[in-house]
Design a protein around this motif. Sequence first.
Motif, PDB file in Angstrom:
ATOM      1  N   MET A  42     -68.701 -20.258   3.160  1.00  0.00           N
ATOM      2  CA  MET A  42     -67.923 -19.178   2.979  1.00  0.00           C
ATOM      3  C   MET A  42     -67.887 -18.222   4.130  1.00  0.00           C
ATOM      4  N   GLY A  43     -69.033 -17.909   4.849  1.00  0.00           N
ATOM      5  CA  GLY A  43     -68.973 -17.028   5.966  1.00  0.00           C
ATOM      6  C   GLY A  43     -68.519 -17.625   7.236  1.00  0.00           C
ATOM      7  N   THR A  44     -68.489 -18.964   7.465  1.00  0.00           N
ATOM      8  CA  THR A  44     -68.076 -19.557   8.724  1.00  0.00           C
ATOM      9  C   THR A  44     -66.512 -19.575   8.514  1.00  0.00           C
ATOM     10  N   PHE A  45     -66.076 -19.865   7.311  1.00  0.00           N
ATOM     11  CA  PHE A  45     -64.776 -19.768   7.126  1.00  0.00           C
ATOM     12  C   PHE A  45     -63.987 -18.400   7.556  1.00  0.00           C
ATOM     13  N   LEU A  46     -64.642 -17.193   6.775  1.00  0.00           N
ATOM     14  CA  LEU A  46     -64.000 -16.060   6.945  1.00  0.00           C
ATOM     15  C   LEU A  46     -64.205 -15.695   8.737  1.00  0.00           C
ATOM     16  N   ARG A  47     -65.218 -16.123   9.130  1.00  0.00           N
ATOM     17  CA  ARG A  47     -65.293 -15.819  10.638  1.00  0.00           C
ATOM     18  C   ARG A  47     -64.160 -16.349  11.470  1.00  0.00           C
ATOM     19  N   LEU A  48     -63.852 -17.672  11.079  1.00  0.00           N
ATOM     20  CA  LEU A  48     -62.716 -18.463  11.814  1.00  0.00           C
ATOM     21  C   LEU A  48     -61.287 -17.846  11.495  1.00  0.00           C
ATOM     22  N   VAL A  49     -61.418 -17.333  10.269  1.00  0.00           N
ATOM     23  CA  VAL A  49     -60.135 -16.554   9.909  1.00  0.00           C
ATOM     24  C   VAL A  49     -59.930 -15.485  10.654  1.00  0.00           C
ATOM     25  N   GLN A  50     -60.891 -14.561  10.661  1.00  0.00           N
ATOM     26  CA  GLN A  50     -61.038 -13.380  11.667  1.00  0.00           C
ATOM     27  C   GLN A  50     -60.564 -13.594  12.960  1.00  0.00           C
ATOM     28  N   THR A  51     -61.351 -14.439  13.581  1.00  0.00           N
ATOM     29  CA  THR A  51     -61.074 -14.826  14.847  1.00  0.00           C
ATOM     30  C   THR A  51     -59.461 -15.354  15.151  1.00  0.00           C
ATOM     31  N   LEU A  52     -58.999 -15.861  14.286  1.00  0.00           N
ATOM     32  CA  LEU A  52     -57.572 -16.522  14.090  1.00  0.00           C
ATOM     33  C   LEU A  52     -56.540 -15.172  14.090  1.00  0.00           C
ATOM     34  N   ALA A  53     -57.130 -14.254  13.240  1.00  0.00           N
ATOM     35  CA  ALA A  53     -56.256 -12.936  12.932  1.00  0.00           C
ATOM     36  C   ALA A  53     -56.158 -11.949  14.231  1.00  0.00           C
ATOM     37  N   VAL A  54     -57.403 -12.195  14.857  1.00  0.00           N
ATOM     38  CA  VAL A  54     -57.585 -11.242  16.009  1.00  0.00           C
ATOM     39  C   VAL A  54     -56.608 -11.703  17.221  1.00  0.00           C
ATOM     40  N   PHE A  55     -56.747 -13.325  17.208  1.00  0.00           N
ATOM     41  CA  PHE A  55     -55.911 -13.726  18.184  1.00  0.00           C
ATOM     42  C   PHE A  55     -54.526 -13.569  18.042  1.00  0.00           C
ATOM     43  N   LEU A  56     -53.976 -13.715  16.760  1.00  0.00           N
ATOM     44  CA  LEU A  56     -52.669 -13.749  16.281  1.00  0.00           C
ATOM     45  C   LEU A  56     -52.151 -12.215  16.671  1.00  0.00           C
ATOM     46  N   SER A  57     -53.037 -11.159  16.657  1.00  0.00           N
ATOM     47  CA  SER A  57     -52.836  -9.780  17.046  1.00  0.00           C
ATOM     48  C   SER A  57     -52.350  -9.579  18.223  1.00  0.00           C
ATOM     49  N   ALA A  58     -53.310 -10.350  19.223  1.00  0.00           N
ATOM     50  CA  ALA A  58     -52.886 -10.432  20.760  1.00  0.00           C
ATOM     51  C   ALA A  58     -51.589 -11.098  20.986  1.00  0.00           C
ATOM     52  N   VAL A  59     -51.420 -12.221  20.443  1.00  0.00           N
ATOM     53  CA  VAL A  59     -49.908 -12.697  20.493  1.00  0.00           C
ATOM     54  C   VAL A  59     -49.133 -11.990  20.118  1.00  0.00           C
ATOM     55  N   THR A  60     -49.044 -11.097  18.940  1.00  0.00           N
ATOM     56  CA  THR A  60     -48.124 -10.161  18.548  1.00  0.00           C
ATOM     57  C   THR A  60     -47.933  -8.911  19.560  1.00  0.00           C
ATOM     58  N   ALA A  61     -49.036  -8.761  20.083  1.00  0.00           N
ATOM     59  CA  ALA A  61     -48.904  -7.572  20.961  1.00  0.00           C
ATOM     60  C   ALA A  61     -48.170  -7.870  22.331  1.00  0.00           C
ATOM     61  N   GLY A  62     -48.219  -9.446  22.699  1.00  0.00           N
ATOM     62  CA  GLY A  62     -47.140  -9.632  23.723  1.00  0.00           C
ATOM     63  C   GLY A  62     -45.919  -9.538  23.249  1.00  0.00           C
ATOM     64  N   LEU A  63     -45.658  -9.987  22.364  1.00  0.00           N
ATOM     65  CA  LEU A  63     -44.179  -9.829  21.697  1.00  0.00           C
ATOM     66  C   LEU A  63     -43.759  -8.431  21.705  1.00  0.00           C
ATOM     67  N   LEU A  64     -44.715  -7.421  21.253  1.00  0.00           N
ATOM     68  CA  LEU A  64     -44.467  -6.111  20.976  1.00  0.00           C
ATOM     69  C   LEU A  64     -43.912  -5.601  22.443  1.00  0.00           C
ATOM     70  N   LEU A  65     -44.321  -6.107  23.587  1.00  0.00           N
ATOM     71  CA  LEU A  65     -44.308  -5.746  24.795  1.00  0.00           C
ATOM     72  C   LEU A  65     -42.672  -6.486  25.260  1.00  0.00           C
TER      73      LEU A  65
END
Length: 125
Positions: A1-24
Motif C-alpha cells: 500500500m505504501g509503495t502505491f501511495l508513493r507512486l500516486v504522490q509522485t504522479l500527482a506532483v508531476f501532473l501539478s508541474a505539467v499543469t503549471a506549464g499550462l497555467l503559463l
Amino acid sequence: MGTFLRLVQTLAVFLSAVTAGLLLTTKAGHPLHSAAAYTVFGVAVVQVIATVLAWRPGGGSPRPIGFAAGFLVLVLAQVALGIAHVKVVHVPLGVLLFGLSLLSACLPPRGRSRRPGRRASRAAA
C-alpha cells in the motif's frame, strides 16, 4: 500500500508541474493547476494517515511518518506560496517536492522483519 501511495504522490506532483506549464500558456491552466494542487495535498494527507496506520496497529517502522509529515508541511508551504503568487520560491519548492517524491518512490520499501541471518543465529545460540 505504501509503495502505491508513493507512486500516486509522485504522479500527482508531476501532473501539478505539467499543469503549471499550462497555467503559463493557456487560460484554462488555472483550474487545472488548482485541481492538481488539491490532489497533491489530498494524497499527502492520505500518505500521513497511511504511515501512522502502518506504524501503530501494523507494527511497522515510525520512520516513514517523519517523511510523510515533512512532505505535507512542504506541500502546505507550496500551497501558501502559490496563493500568495511568490513564484520565486514556489517553483523551486515544486521541483524539490518532485525530487523528494521521486526519490521516495524509487527507494525499496523497508520490511518489518530483521535480516534472516540475524534471527537464525539467535535461535542457534
